[in-house]
Design an enzyme around this catalytic site. Structure first.
Site, mmCIF file in Angstrom:
data_model
loop_
_atom_site.group_PDB
_atom_site.id
_atom_site.type_symbol
_atom_site.label_atom_id
_atom_site.label_comp_id
_atom_site.label_asym_id
_atom_site.label_seq_id
_atom_site.Cartn_x
_atom_site.Cartn_y
_atom_site.Cartn_z
ATOM 1 C CG ASP A 68 -8.362 -4.226 -5.319
ATOM 2 O OD1 ASP A 68 -8.322 -3.020 -5.617
ATOM 3 O OD2 ASP A 68 -7.351 -4.913 -5.096
ATOM 4 C CD GLN A 99 -0.544 -3.926 -4.774
ATOM 5 O OE1 GLN A 99 -1.182 -3.152 -4.059
ATOM 6 N NE2 GLN A 99 -0.485 -3.791 -6.087
ATOM 7 C CE LYS A 138 -3.100 0.091 -4.203
ATOM 8 N NZ LYS A 138 -3.101 -1.270 -4.713
#
Ligand code: NDP
Length: 297
Positions: A124, A101, A57
Site C-alpha cells: 500500500d 485493509q 483484491k
C-alpha cells in the site's frame, strides 16, 4: 466534412486492463525463475465495503497468477494479535506483499500497525520509510491510487513537465502522495484542502486537476480552465429520486465540454487502484530478491 471530436474520456477500465496484462506477463516470467509472487490481505472486522474490497483484491491477484491469501480476523482482535500476525508474515519469505485493509476498528492504532509491516512488503506504500522515500523522489512502493492516477495522466498527456497541477485534498493515502508524484514528474504543484482560500480561483489556473475530496460534484465547469485534464478520485454514493448511484467529486456533465480529458466515476481511477496493487506486489517480490540477505550475528 466534420472533424471527429478528440476522445475526452479517460478509460480507466481499459488502462487497468493494460496494467494487469503487463503484470500477468511479468508474474509468469518470475515464476519461470522459481519465484511465485504472493499477496496476503488482512481484514479485521466485518465492514461490508471492506469485505467486498478484499474479495476483489484476492480475485484480481488470482487472475494475475499471484498467489493470494486472506486472513479474516474478528472485530475484537487485539492489536497485539494483529501485530504478531504481521510479524509472522514479515518473516515468511514466501509472502511478498502484506496489505491491512483500512479502516481498522477504533481500539487498534492504525499507524502502529502500518509501521509494523516490512517496508519491502508494504504494497500500500503507507509505511513511513516508503512515504519518506517518495518525498525524496526515490523509486519506492507507492500508494496505489495516486500511482494509478499518474499512469492515466501520462497516458493522456505524455510528458507532464512544467504543467501546473492542483490537487484537491491532502490525505495520506491520496492527496499528499499524489502531490509528491506530480512533483517527481516536474509539475508545479498546488495542494488545496478544506481550509484553503480562493479554491476555485486556484483550480482555474490548473492544467491538471486531481480531485480527492469525498464531496459529490464539488468541482464544476466554473472551476476549470478550458483544456484542463481532470482526474476525479472521489467516490460518493448519492440518492436521486428512488435511485442510488456513484458520482465523483467533479460534476462530470458540466465539466466534459470544457476539458481536454476527464475520468468518469465509476470506470476511471477505481480500476487503476487495484491494478496498481498487483503491480506493487510484483515490485515487492522483485525488491525482496534484490535486497541483501540479513546478516547473521
Ligand atoms: P479524506 O477524507 O481522507 O480527505 C479528504 C480531503 O479533502 C481532506 O484533505 C480535506 O481537507 C479535503 N476537503 C474536504 N472538504 C473539502 C472542501 N469542501 N474543499 C476542499 N477540500 C476539502 O479522503 P481520501 O483522500 O481518503 O478520499 C477522497 C475521495 O477519494 C473519497 O471520495 C474516497 O472515497 C475516494 N477514494 C477513491 C479511491 C479510488 O480507488 N478511486 C481510493 C481512495 C479514495 P482537510 O485535510 O482540511 O480535512
Amino acid at each position: 466534412m466534420n472533424t471527429p471530436a478528440p476522445i475526452k474520456l479517460i478509460d480507466g477500465k481499459a488502462a487497468a486492463a493494460r496494467v494487469i496484462a503487463e503484470v500477468k506477463t511479468q508474474v509468469a516470467a518470475m515464476k519461470n525463475q522459481g519465484i511465485a509472487p504472493a499477496l496476503t490481505v488482512i481484514l479485521v472486522g466485518q465492514d461490508p465495503a471492506s469485505q467486498v474490497y478484499v474479495r476483489n483484491k484476492v480475485l484480481r491477484a488470482e487472475e494475475c497468477g499471484i498467489r493470494s491469501e486472506e486472513h479474516r480476523l474478528p472485530a475484537d482482535t487485539s492489536e497485539a494479535t494483529l501485530l504478531a500476525l504481521i510479524g509472522e508474515l514479515n518473516a515468511d519469505a514466501s509472502v511478498h506483499g502484506i496489505l491491512v485493509q483500512l479502516p481498522l476498528p477504533a481500539h487498534i492504532d492504525e499507524t502502529r500497525v502500518l509501521q509494523a509491516i516490512d517496508p519491502l512488503k508494504d504494497v500500500d506504500g503507507f509505511h513511513a520509510e516508503n512515504v519518506g522515500g517518495l518525498s525524496q523522489g526515490r523509486d519506492v512502493l507507492t500508494p496505489c491510487t495516486p500511482a494509478g492516477c499518474m499512469r492515466l495522466l501520462e497516458d493522456s498527456m505524455g510528458d507532464l513537465s512544467g504543467k501546473h497541477a492542483v490537487v484537491i485534498g491532502r490525505s495520506n493515502i491520496v492527496g499528499k502522495p499524489m502531490a509528491a508524484l506530480l512533483l517527481k514528474a516536474h509539475c508545479t504543484v498546488t495542494v488545496v484542502h478544506s481550509r484553503s482560500a480562493n479554491l476555485k480561483e486556484l483550480c482555474r489556473q490548473a492544467d491538471i486537476v486531481v480531485a480527492a475530496v469525498g464531496r459529490p460534484r464539488l468541482v464544476d465547469a466554473d472551476w476549470l480552465k478550458p483544456g484542463a485534464v481532470v482526474i476525479d478520485v472521489g467516490i460518493n454514493r448519492i440518492t436521486e429520486g428512488e435511485r442510488s448511484r456513484l458520482v465523483g467529486d467533479v460534476d462530470f456533465d458540466s465539466a466534459l465540454p470544457k476539458v481536454a480529458a476527464i475520468t468518469p466515476v465509476p470506470g476511471g481511477v477505481g480500476p487503476m487502484t487495484i491494478a496498481f496493487l498487483m503491480k506493487n506486489t510484483l515490485t515487492a517480490a522483485r525488491l525482496q530478491q534484490e535486497a541483501p540477505c540479513p546478516s547473521i550475528s
